[in-house]
Scaffold this motif. Structure first.
Motif, PDB file in Angstrom:
ATOM      1  N   VAL A  68       0.834  -1.196   0.000  1.00  0.00           N
ATOM      2  CA  VAL A  68       0.000   0.000   0.000  1.00  0.00           C
ATOM      3  C   VAL A  68       0.871   1.249   0.000  1.00  0.00           C
ATOM      4  O   VAL A  68       0.625   2.203  -0.755  1.00  0.00           O
ATOM      5  N   VAL A  69       1.888   1.263   0.832  1.00  0.00           N
ATOM      6  CA  VAL A  69       2.791   2.419   0.893  1.00  0.00           C
ATOM      7  C   VAL A  69       3.487   2.621  -0.445  1.00  0.00           C
ATOM      8  O   VAL A  69       3.617   3.750  -0.941  1.00  0.00           O
ATOM      9  N   GLN A  70       3.935   1.534  -1.054  1.00  0.00           N
ATOM     10  CA  GLN A  70       4.595   1.624  -2.356  1.00  0.00           C
ATOM     11  C   GLN A  70       3.671   2.228  -3.395  1.00  0.00           C
ATOM     12  O   GLN A  70       4.072   3.095  -4.193  1.00  0.00           O
ATOM     13  N   ALA A  71       2.393   1.796  -3.418  1.00  0.00           N
ATOM     14  CA  ALA A  71       1.445   2.321  -4.404  1.00  0.00           C
ATOM     15  C   ALA A  71       1.138   3.785  -4.167  1.00  0.00           C
ATOM     16  O   ALA A  71       0.921   4.542  -5.126  1.00  0.00           O
ATOM     17  N   MET A  72       1.108   4.219  -2.913  1.00  0.00           N
ATOM     18  CA  MET A  72       0.800   5.617  -2.623  1.00  0.00           C
ATOM     19  C   MET A  72       1.965   6.551  -2.930  1.00  0.00           C
ATOM     20  O   MET A  72       1.763   7.672  -3.409  1.00  0.00           O
ATOM     21  N   ALA A 121      -3.661   6.236 -12.642  1.00  0.00           N
ATOM     22  CA  ALA A 121      -2.788   6.535 -11.519  1.00  0.00           C
ATOM     23  C   ALA A 121      -3.233   5.809 -10.262  1.00  0.00           C
ATOM     24  O   ALA A 121      -2.764   6.123  -9.175  1.00  0.00           O
ATOM     25  N   ILE A 122      -4.168   4.854 -10.396  1.00  0.00           N
ATOM     26  CA  ILE A 122      -4.654   4.111  -9.237  1.00  0.00           C
ATOM     27  C   ILE A 122      -4.356   2.638  -9.464  1.00  0.00           C
ATOM     28  O   ILE A 122      -5.083   1.942 -10.173  1.00  0.00           O
ATOM     29  N   PRO A 123      -3.279   2.136  -8.897  1.00  0.00           N
ATOM     30  CA  PRO A 123      -2.941   0.709  -9.069  1.00  0.00           C
ATOM     31  C   PRO A 123      -3.713  -0.171  -8.096  1.00  0.00           C
ATOM     32  O   PRO A 123      -3.960   0.208  -6.949  1.00  0.00           O
ATOM     33  N   ARG A 124      -4.115  -1.338  -8.568  1.00  0.00           N
ATOM     34  CA  ARG A 124      -4.631  -2.363  -7.669  1.00  0.00           C
ATOM     35  C   ARG A 124      -3.458  -3.046  -6.972  1.00  0.00           C
ATOM     36  O   ARG A 124      -2.400  -3.231  -7.554  1.00  0.00           O
ATOM     37  N   THR A 125      -3.693  -3.435  -5.746  1.00  0.00           N
ATOM     38  CA  THR A 125      -2.638  -4.109  -5.016  1.00  0.00           C
ATOM     39  C   THR A 125      -3.252  -5.113  -4.057  1.00  0.00           C
ATOM     40  O   THR A 125      -4.450  -5.049  -3.754  1.00  0.00           O
ATOM     41  N   ALA A 126      -2.454  -6.035  -3.604  1.00  0.00           N
ATOM     42  CA  ALA A 126      -2.853  -6.965  -2.553  1.00  0.00           C
ATOM     43  C   ALA A 126      -2.184  -6.520  -1.260  1.00  0.00           C
ATOM     44  O   ALA A 126      -1.540  -5.473  -1.198  1.00  0.00           O
ATOM     45  N   VAL A 127      -2.335  -7.283  -0.217  1.00  0.00           N
ATOM     46  CA  VAL A 127      -1.686  -7.000   1.061  1.00  0.00           C
ATOM     47  C   VAL A 127      -1.128  -8.301   1.605  1.00  0.00           C
ATOM     48  O   VAL A 127      -1.505  -9.396   1.187  1.00  0.00           O
ATOM     49  N   ALA A 128      -0.228  -8.176   2.564  1.00  0.00           N
ATOM     50  CA  ALA A 128       0.461  -9.356   3.077  1.00  0.00           C
ATOM     51  C   ALA A 128      -0.496 -10.348   3.727  1.00  0.00           C
ATOM     52  O   ALA A 128      -0.239 -11.551   3.731  1.00  0.00           O
TER      53      ALA A 128
END
Length: 339
Positions: A68-72, A121-128
């Motif tokens: 999440v931090v990386q995407a932001m 500019a809004i990437p989808r991401t997963a979390v740990a």
């Protein structure tokens, strides 16, 4: 001949007619009641899943999740970097969409976009918490771990005998109608302790998909905010054109829209900065205006005044509106502080 007291045939027919009208009125209440009950159940469950999602996000500290931090802060894709005093880019935590769809960006606008215009500019991401292995794009089946954290698993499906699965190797079958995603964004990218969060609830979103299936999102980079199709300033209006090649856009009152516009800040000390919006709006009125070449211009009145429009002077904004088809509710939880 003596006359007996009673009703004439005409009186009986009139009484039957009046009673029939009353019965029809009563019968009409049953489908209306069923619809109202179904809507009430859905509203209750969407609020339930939003509360669960917000609590889980706080418990798992998703605001500080590395992805999440990386995407932001550094989403990549040719986007300029962030400035500590400006908002960050949004991060869309959507493991279901990331694994079932082939696209990992929200509201990707079909090319050509022009030189220097990012696809999204809004990437989808997963979390740990749900990543047991690298998630594949368009991978088909969604893992049970993802469903456990990002779907509503309350309803158990029963067979005609009224029983669920009684086999040890076969899990209970559940109706997975509601699922959710999370949108994160820092008001100041340099302050990791303050992060805005919104819970986005989907209804009957595809859980299993084939590679390359288009998401239920329709992005348009020709949007005009705060004005109608004639250019008249209107604080609650979004206007955009749909070409004939994309005519089947499911846009109606109640549809949710996402302002995913990208802001490019002029160079400061030879360094360019940028950020993107992540504002959700519900459409309350939709007007379709025929355009040139068979296209359609939509004037969409939203329920709340638009935020961030008009932009400050000297700021370059790439407008982008995204139609979110299967989204039924968005709960903006506001700014939350991380532990």
């Amino acid at each position: 001949m003596s006359r007996r007291p009673g009703s004439t045939l005409i009186e009986v027919l009139v009484a039957i007619f009046i009673m029939g009208i009353g019965m029809l009125a009563i019968l009409a209440l049953f489908p209306l009641g069923a619809l109202s009950m179904a809507q009430a159940i859905q509203d209750d469950r969407t609020a339930h899943i939003a509360a669960n999602a917000a609590a889980a996000a706080q418990a798992l500290d998703l605001r500080n999740d590395p992805e999440v931090v990386q995407a932001m802060i550094a989403p990549g894709g040719g986007l300029p970097g962030t400035n500590a005093d400006l908002p960050s880019y949004p991060a869309y935590v959507d493991p279901i969409g990331l694994q079932t769809y082939g696209a990992n960006l929200v509201g990707v606008v079909p090319p050509p976009l022009g030189p220097g215009v990012p696809a999204s500019a809004i990437p989808r991401t997963a979390v740990a918490a749900v990543r047991t292995a690298p998630l594949s794009l368009g991978g088909g089946l969604v893992s049970n771990k993802i469903l456990r954290w990002f779907a509503f698993l309350e309803d158990i499906q029963f067979d005609p005998r009224g029983a669920g699965s009684n086999l040890p190797a076969v899990p209970l079958q559940r109706d997975i109608s509601l699922s959710h995603a999370l949108m994160f964004r820092r008001p100041r990218s340099g302050d990791p302790a303050v992060v805005d969060m919104a819970v986005v609830v989907y209804n009957r979103r595809p859980i299993t998909a084939l590679l390359g299936l288009t998401p239920d999102e329709y992005g348009f980079d020709n949007a005009a905010f705060n004005q109608d199709s004639n250019g008249t300033p209107t604080p609650n209006m979004v206007t955009f054109n749909v070409p004939t090649t994309r005519a089947n856009v499911p846009l109606r009152p109640g549809t949710w829209l996402l302002d995913a516009s990208v802001t490019l800040v002029p160079s400061v000390a030879n360094q360019k900065y940028g950020y993107a919006n992540a504002y959700f709006y519900r459409a309350v009125n939709v007007t379709a205006v025929p355009g040139p070449g068979g296209s359609t211009t939509y004037e969409v009145e939203v329920g709340t005044p638009l935020r961030g429009w008009p932009p400050p002077p000297g700021i370059t904004v790439i407008p982008r509106i995204v139609v979110m088809d299967t989204v039924v509710e968005v709960f903006e939880k506001g700014t939350g502080r991380t532990p």
